[in-house]
Design an enzyme around this catalytic site. Structure first.
Site, PDB file in Angstrom:
ATOM      1  CE1 TYR A  65      -4.543  -0.294  -0.033  1.00  0.00           C
ATOM      2  CE2 TYR A  65      -3.797  -2.302   1.309  1.00  0.00           C
ATOM      3  CZ  TYR A  65      -4.887  -1.595   0.437  1.00  0.00           C
ATOM      4  OH  TYR A  65      -6.107  -2.081   0.206  1.00  0.00           O
ATOM      5  CD  GLU A  67      -3.864   4.054   0.633  1.00  0.00           C
ATOM      6  OE1 GLU A  67      -4.990   3.598   0.855  1.00  0.00           O
ATOM      7  OE2 GLU A  67      -2.549   3.334   0.979  1.00  0.00           O
ATOM      8  CG  ASP A 242      -9.274  10.817 -23.011  1.00  0.00           C
ATOM      9  OD1 ASP A 242      -8.292  10.247 -23.170  1.00  0.00           O
ATOM     10  OD2 ASP A 242     -10.450  10.205 -22.478  1.00  0.00           O
ATOM     11  CB  THR A 271      -5.113   4.232 -21.442  1.00  0.00           C
ATOM     12  OG1 THR A 271      -4.998   4.318 -22.814  1.00  0.00           O
ATOM     13  CG2 THR A 271      -6.715   4.509 -20.940  1.00  0.00           C
ATOM     14  CE  LYS A 274      -8.140   3.024 -25.192  1.00  0.00           C
ATOM     15  NZ  LYS A 274      -8.072   3.290 -23.819  1.00  0.00           N
ATOM     16  NE  ARG A 280      -7.613  -3.317 -19.217  1.00  0.00           N
ATOM     17  CZ  ARG A 280      -8.093  -2.991 -20.423  1.00  0.00           C
ATOM     18  NH1 ARG A 280      -7.451  -3.209 -21.665  1.00  0.00           N
ATOM     19  NH2 ARG A 280      -9.117  -2.134 -20.184  1.00  0.00           N
TER      20      ARG A 280
END
Length: 478
Positions: A65, A67, A242, A271, A274, A280
């Protein structure tokens, strides 16, 4: 042992370990590779990540983790995650020439949500808080918060409509972006199906959005981002681009100057799969003015970053900084144009009459089919696509009148322009042979279809010949 042999042995060991715990998952994994190897993947939003990128995701970074941001975490022991995130952000800044990069978003929609809220915080929350005499957040009254919420909810967003080629997250009403904002969509010219910048300007002058979104999911042409920035500046809007679909073409220096969004946009989202050919995930690039606001992505809209995916992003971005990737990116566009020309030479109708990016949008109404029927018939023949709306689509967003085709994945396998001409012939042959199944009242249906087994088998055989000539992950044996 060669690198390919070493990776093959590593993947065999990995699958054996999985098989010992849950053999169905190991079997599905092997089947997925076999399916991807044995089909013509023409989904514009899919690609093939390299084996090093894939391997990077399968590490113990998955267990951590983290954050927060680099050097400012809410968990202890994040020094190695700091390294991973710093390296990924460094590659992103250098690759795209961006002032700031945020590599934590888990997906494209997460990247867009982070960008939306960062822009709102920068232009709405911060000025509003200053009006409250710089109160600490904990000191704000319920009346103060009601004022803030009202201002947030009254902001305007303007993006490309879904049927013109925009994305769900550009203000589509059922999507969260359409619920967060008072939104309007801009379309394309009814005759040419191309962006009409004068019309966008006229609409923006009247609507006066806080955020003007540019970029696309199914628009087969390039965008002049310098003009979009001029429009944004004239109406006092933030230009957000985008570039999820075409980030690889920007990274590969195919889109430069006015077609490169980085010098012109305030905030750019993408992203990392693509056309960029990574894992991903998502990413936000921005000018320095927005860095502090974007850095609030966690805890604003994101949870713990996926450290193993950030590591894979770093590897993919490093791969994209090579001359070989620039060659690849140009080949993606060359192959798309060869596919478009092959289809048009056989009488097919393409939205905008062609392409100058990686997308070919085929209007299948000339074949007497809906997009859903065409997508399914092509899949029967080993050609993987996705149905897609066309401008002013009479069949709506479910059945559609189009099929979206893209060349990033097959280009990764080494397909050439001559190969794409053959693929165009296969697509046309299948669609000409497919016919709608009639409904009970004798009218053509929208979902079911008929396609002879001979046509499907012959197409699969032709596809297999091309696929065998361009193996996927050569040397990898499972």
């Amino acid at each position: 042992m060669t690198d390919a042999q070493a990776l093959s042995a590593a993947y065999q060991t990995m699958l054996s370990a999985i098989e010992a715990v849950e053999p169905r998952i190991a079997a599905a994994t092997r089947s997925e590779l076999a399916d991807q190897r044995g089909s013509l993947k023409l989904i514009a939003s899919e690609n093939y990540a390299s084996l090093p990128v894939l391997a990077t995701m399968g590490t113990w970074f998955s267990d951590k983790y983290a954050e927060g941001t680099v050097g400012h975490r809410f968990y202890a022991g994040c020094q190695n995650v700091d390294t991973v995130e710093s390296v990924a952000a460094e590659h992103a800044r250098e690759l795209f020439g961006a002032e700031y990069a945020y590599v934590q978003p888990h997906s494209g929609i997460d990247a867009n949500l982070t960008a939306f809220w960062a822009i709102l915080a920068h232009h709405v929350e911060t000025p509003a808080l200053q009006e409250f005499d710089a109160k600490n957040v904990s000191e704000l009254s319920e009346s103060d918060w009601q004022t803030l919420r009202a201002r947030f909810g009254n902001q305007r967003l303007m993006g490309m409509s879904l049927d013109a080629g925009g994305h769900l997250t550009h203000g589509f009403r059922p999507n969260i972006s359409g619920k967060m904002f008072h939104q309007q969509s801009y379309g394309t010219d009814p005759e040419t199906q191309l962006l009409d910048y004068d019309a966008v300007l006229a609409q923006a002058r009247e609507f006066k959005p806080l955020i003007l979104v540019a970029g696309y999911s199914a628009y087969p042409r390039r965008v002049n981002f310098a003009k979009m920035r001029e429009i944004a500046d004239e109406v006092g809007a933030v230009l957000m681009v985008d570039m999820a679909h075409f980030a690889g073409l920007v990274a590969g220096k195919v889109f430069t100057g006015d077609e490169d969004p980085i010098p012109h946009a305030h905030v750019v989202t993408t992203t990392t799969h693509k056309s960029l050919r990574g894992p991903r995930g998502g990413m936000v690039l921005a000018t320095g003015d927005y860095a502090a606001d974007v850095d609030r992505g966690c805890p604003m809209v994101l949870g713990g970053p996926l450290s193993h995916v950030m590591a894979a992003k770093a590897v993919a971005l490093a791969e994209a900084r090579t001359p070989e990737f620039q060659t690849y990116a140009q080949a993606v566009v060359d192959n798309a144009q060869a596919l478009a020309e092959g289809l048009m030479s056989r009488g097919a109708t393409l939205v905008t009459g062609g392409t100058d990016n990686h997308i070919v949008l085929l209007d299948v109404t000339g074949y007497g089919l809906t997009g859903r029927q065409a997508e399914s018939a092509l899949l029967d023949a080993g050609i993987v696509t996705n149905r897609n709306s066309v401008p002013n689509d009479p069949n709506g967003a479910w059945y559609t009148s189009g099929v979206r085709l893209g060349t990033p994945a097959l280009t990764s396998r080494g397909f050439t322009t001559s190969d794409m001409a053959e693929v165009a012939s296969m697509i046309d042959g299948v669609l000409r042979a497919a016919t709608p199944t009639l409904t009970k009242d004798g009218k053509p249906g929208k979902a079911k279809y008929d396609l002879s087994a001979d046509v499907a088998d012959d197409t699969r055989s032709g596809a297999a010949r091309l696929l065998d000539a361009h193996p996927l992950y050569p040397g990898l044996e499972l």
